[in-house]
Design a protein around this motif. Structure first.
Motif, short mmCIF file in Angstrom:
data_model
loop_
_atom_site.label_atom_id
_atom_site.label_comp_id
_atom_site.label_asym_id
_atom_site.label_seq_id
_atom_site.Cartn_x
_atom_site.Cartn_y
_atom_site.Cartn_z
N GLU A 199 0.85 -1.18 0.00
CA GLU A 199 0.00 0.00 0.00
C GLU A 199 0.89 1.24 0.00
N VAL A 200 0.71 2.08 -0.99
CA VAL A 200 1.46 3.34 -1.05
C VAL A 200 0.43 4.47 -1.05
N GLU A 201 0.45 5.26 0.01
CA GLU A 201 -0.50 6.38 0.19
C GLU A 201 -1.95 5.95 -0.09
N GLY A 202 -2.29 4.81 0.50
CA GLY A 202 -3.68 4.36 0.39
C GLY A 202 -4.02 3.67 -0.92
N VAL A 203 -3.02 3.49 -1.78
CA VAL A 203 -3.29 2.83 -3.07
C VAL A 203 -2.44 1.56 -3.16
N GLN A 205 -0.16 -1.11 -4.72
CA GLN A 205 0.85 -1.08 -5.77
C GLN A 205 1.33 -2.52 -5.99
#
Ligand SMILES: Nc1ncnc2c1ncn2[C@@H]1O[C@H](COP(=O)(O)OP(=O)(O)OP(=O)(O)O)[C@@H](O)[C@H]1O
Ligand SMILES: [Mg+2]
Length: 252
Positions: A199-203, A205
């Motif tokens: 999860e990168v900033e809520g997204v 990946q």
């Protein structure tokens, strides 16, 4: 040394041109990371573009679903099956005890020796050069029981060694440390690729990591990957992305 190109755009460059022909690579990762799609892409590309017929052993997904999953990416498996370039072995139905109209299945019930026999026959029939097994847990390999895993993998490894095909074996474990504990090292003669989601900033990946690839230097980076309507590809890193813009400016 001859290499089998994977058909995954960007991957071959990271592993010295492809998988070593005749070797076995373990593709690992948790659910939804793209393992089945990777397997289909490897097999389809081989048969369609590189003159290497292949066998897909499916233990969890029924062939019908696999064909429609592949078709989303423009990979017409049915067509290549008719041309005797791909065989899908339906071990999923026999495992679930369900009837199937598939030509290649385990009529005498689900066990390793029936499966091995069917695989031998299929490889012989189309002179297969590639093999995908989806997946080890479907074969009953339980990574929580290291001693059992070692025995199972030894048998599968022996079978694959006999066949002289380039094999991609799919496993569900996300953590390479678990795989090492389970003795996978002895079995994975050539390589281990791990797919993951982070999860990168809520997204979420998608990532690909080449944990091990024998007889070659390989990338040690965690690469971002994408799944598009053409399948899986290695993401373009930021510095590379700038190049086309600079080029356009220069030619204007
Ligand atoms: N047409 C598509 N375009 C983009 N992404 C897709 C497409 N089809 C599937 N996906 C993505 O691929 C994921 C499924 O990939 P795949 O079936 O290969 O996972 P897997 O690792 O085999 O999972 P499992 O361990 O559950 O079998 C979906 O969750 C979705 O995010
Ligand atoms: Mg899958």
């Amino acid at each position: 040394m001859t290499k089998a190109m994977t058909g995954i755009p960007g991957l071959d460059d990271l592993i010295g041109g492809g998988f070593v022909e005749g070797s076995t690579v373990l593709l690992s990762g948790c659910t939804g990371t793209g393992k089945t799609i990777f397997g289909l892409q490897f097999l389809y590309s081989g048969a369609k573009h590189f003159g290497e017929p292949g066998i897909f052993v499916t233990l969890e997904t029924r062939p019908k679903e696999l064909r429609s999953e592949a078709l989303q990416f423009g990979w017409d498996l049915k067509d290549l099956e008719e041309q005797k370039k791909i065989i899908i072995i339906d071990a999923a139905s026999s495992k679930a005890g369900l009837p199937t109209s598939e030509k290649y299945t385990l009529r005498r019930g689900f066990d390793m020796s029936n499966l091995a026999e069917e695989v031998y026959r299929a490889v012989e029939e189309i002179k297969a050069r590639r093999l995908v097994i989806d997946s080890l847990s479907g074969l009953g390999v339980r990574f929580s029981e290291p001693s059992e895993v070692r025995n199972d993998l030894f048998r599968i490894g022996a079978l694959l060694g006999e066949l002289n095909v380039t094999s991609l074996v799919i496993g569900e474990v996300n953590d390479p440390a678990t795989l090492s504990r389970a003795g996978v090292e002895q079995f994975v003669v050539q390589g281990l690729i791990v797919l993951s989601l982070s999860e990168v900033e809520g997204v979420l990946q998608r990532n690909l990591l080449i944990w091990k690839m024998r007889q070659t230097t390989h990338s040690m980076k965690k690469h971002s990957i994408v799944i598009t309507n053409k399948g899986i590809e290695i993401g373009v890193s930021k510095p590379e992305r700038k190049k086309p813009r600079a080029h356009r400016t220069a030619s204007n």
